[in-house]
Design an enzyme around this catalytic site. Structure first.
Site, PDB file in Angstrom:
ATOM      1  N   TYR A 100       0.822  -1.202   0.000  1.00 51.18           N
ATOM      2  CA  TYR A 100       0.000   0.000   0.000  1.00 51.18           C
ATOM      3  C   TYR A 100       0.862   1.261   0.000  1.00 51.18           C
ATOM      4  CZ  TYR A 100      -4.398  -2.460   0.574  1.00 51.18           C
ATOM      5  OH  TYR A 100      -5.498  -3.245   0.365  1.00 51.18           O
ATOM      6  N   GLU A 142      -8.321  -6.867   5.324  1.00 45.20           N
ATOM      7  CA  GLU A 142      -7.556  -7.976   4.748  1.00 45.20           C
ATOM      8  C   GLU A 142      -6.821  -8.767   5.826  1.00 45.20           C
ATOM      9  OE1 GLU A 142      -5.341  -5.858   1.729  1.00 45.20           O
ATOM     10  OE2 GLU A 142      -7.256  -5.194   0.861  1.00 45.20           O
ATOM     11  N   TYR A 191     -14.513 -18.175  -5.048  1.00 40.86           N
ATOM     12  CA  TYR A 191     -13.523 -18.482  -6.069  1.00 40.86           C
ATOM     13  C   TYR A 191     -12.154 -18.712  -5.443  1.00 40.86           C
ATOM     14  CZ  TYR A 191     -12.323 -13.499  -5.426  1.00 40.86           C
ATOM     15  OH  TYR A 191     -11.976 -12.285  -4.887  1.00 40.86           O
ATOM     16  N   TYR A 209     -10.990 -18.000 -10.607  1.00 42.44           N
ATOM     17  CA  TYR A 209     -11.960 -18.931 -11.166  1.00 42.44           C
ATOM     18  C   TYR A 209     -12.883 -19.414 -10.048  1.00 42.44           C
ATOM     19  CZ  TYR A 209      -9.073 -19.077 -15.350  1.00 42.44           C
ATOM     20  OH  TYR A 209      -8.371 -18.728 -16.480  1.00 42.44           O
ATOM     21  N   PRO A 284     -20.156 -20.740 -10.610  1.00 40.89           N
ATOM     22  CA  PRO A 284     -20.484 -20.638  -9.183  1.00 40.89           C
ATOM     23  C   PRO A 284     -21.879 -21.168  -8.876  1.00 40.89           C
ATOM     24  CG  PRO A 284     -20.623 -18.475 -10.217  1.00 40.89           C
ATOM     25  CD  PRO A 284     -20.018 -19.404 -11.228  1.00 40.89           C
ATOM     26  N   GLY A 410     -13.442  -9.055 -12.373  1.00 38.51           N
ATOM     27  CA  GLY A 410     -12.393  -8.203 -12.892  1.00 38.51           C
ATOM     28  C   GLY A 410     -12.481  -6.775 -12.410  1.00 38.51           C
TER      29      GLY A 410
END
Length: 414
Positions: A100, A142, A191, A209, A284, A410
């Site tokens: 960051y 995170e 994913y 994916y 999914p 994306g």
């Protein structure tokens, strides 16, 4: 640039006042930012999708995200969903706190370069503080996501145990952990990221994916459509490499399951689910269906599921047999299959239900869409424009926007 949480009212006022400038020059700023940052730190090529860089999607998406932040910097609750989506993406790519600092340095420098004298010291200071506050939020979220996968830091090696074609273009890869340890469960719809070395680029490239099977302790399954790569001018990247060059016994690296697009298969049985997908967007959904039917078979809630799916041809639709099998097991799953171009031998009611592209006006508003049930949740996966069209249709039909979930891998949904 220190990472800290507070941002003063004065800085907030300046950031909001400069939002129109970002709207005008945002893509120029973010394009320069990526060029300079990756030039100075080529190791970051392993994180960013070269396809999204080449198409310009990545700079456009970042510009939109920065504009959204500037607009709502005094009401960040409105950006909660976007923050959650990006945090999951960062976790899946193993983004670390010290990165960051790199991003912040080059982003502020790009703002100063593009705006020139218009970027006064006060504006630079306000945006530096605003970025630091946003980075603080992401790093904290995170950290929580990484802690949830504490025994799986970063990338983990998997072996391809099986490779099975589902259609002419879609192949399933059954991936077993090389270390043999049991795999953690994931939430149906999530994913994984994989990263492969791309010889023609000379570095790794990541892609996300969907997991296309219910959670299991022994393997994960992804089902990959072969894409020609023409949009990025780089045919052969990732999906084609997987199809052509990766075989049973080969290894690749995965990150832990991630993503905010999922259902809880043990949720209230009275809450119906509507799945709407197009093309390979079914991946999914098959995980969701398999998980829900397995939970029901084990004595869990029997949630009503309606699955509306569109394919160009019946032959191009993966998992057709599994979907028919699940639908035949009882009233749990109701399917509506659209086929754009039915073949001469396709029977309506078997290979397809409706000819043409997906049109929600052509399906039953209650039996297939549950529009009269305010508890219904809607999950949409497919091309970005398709998803936004579906979302808009549902909202016009009276569905609250927060009950419509889009799977955006994306750079959209900013």
């Amino acid at each position: 640039m220190a990472i800290a949480a507070p941002i003063s009212p004065e800085h907030i006022a300046i950031v909001k006042a400069t939002a129109p400038v970002l709207k005008e020059h945002g893509v120029t700023i973010t394009s320069l930012f990526y060029k300079n940052m990756i030039g100075a730190h080529p190791e970051l090529k392993n994180i960013f999708s070269l396809s999204n860089q080449a198409s310009g999607d990545q700079p456009r998406a970042l510009a939109a995200a920065v504009l959204a932040y500037a607009t709502y910097v005094d009401d960040l609750g409105k950006l909660g969903h976007l923050v959650e989506r990006i945090a999951h993406k960062h976790e899946s790519l193993n983004v670390q706190p010290d990165q960051y600092q790199i991003v912040g340095k080059h982003l502020i420098e790009a703002v100063a370069t593009v705006l020139g004298d218009a970027c006064t010291p006060d504006i630079a200071e306000a945006w530096t503080a605003a970025y630091a506050a946003l980075a603080y939020i992401f790093i904290g979220r995170e950290r929580q996501l990484y802690a949830a996968h504490g025994d799986w830091p970063g990338w983990r090696r998997f072996r391809i145990a099986r490779k099975e074609p589902e259609t002419a273009a879609i192949t399933s890869f059954y991936l077993e952990p090389e270390d043999g340890a049991a795999l953690p469960a994931f939430l149906p719809g999530q994913y994984v990221s994989i990263q492969l070395f791309v010889p023609q680029l000379g570095h790794m490239q990541p892609r996300q994916y969907s997991l296309s099977e219910a959670p299991r302790p022994d393997y994960y399954r992804i089902s990959v459509k072969r894409e020609d790569g023409a949009g990025a001018g780089l045919p052969g990247l990732i999906s084609n490499i997987l199809h052509a060059d990766y075989h049973v016994g080969d290894t690749l690296e995965l990150s832990a399951p991630a993503g905010e697009f999922f259902i809880d298969p043990n949720a209230d049985a009275e809450q119906p689910v509507v799945l709407i997908s197009a093309g390979v967007g079914l991946t999914p959904m098959i995980s969701i269906v398999n998980s829900a039917t397995a939970a029901a078979a084990a004595g869990g809630p029997k949630r009503r599921i309606s699955w509306i799916h569109g394919a160009h041809t019946a032959a191009a639709r993966a998992f057709a047999g599994r979907v028919r099998e699940a639908a035949a097991q009882g009233t749990l799953l109701n399917t509506t299959l659209f086929v754009t171009e039915p073949a001469a031998g396709d029977a309506q009611g078997a290979e397809y239900d409706v000819a043409g592209r997906i049109d929600l006006a052509k399906v039953d508003r209650e039996a297939a869409l549950f529009l009269g049930d305010a508890r219904a949740e809607y999950y949409v996966c497919g091309p970005y424009a398709f998803m936004k069209d579906v979302e808009a249709w549902l909202v016009r039909a009276g569905v609250a926007e927060d009950r419509v979930h889009l799977e955006v891998f994306g750079t959209g949904d900013q």
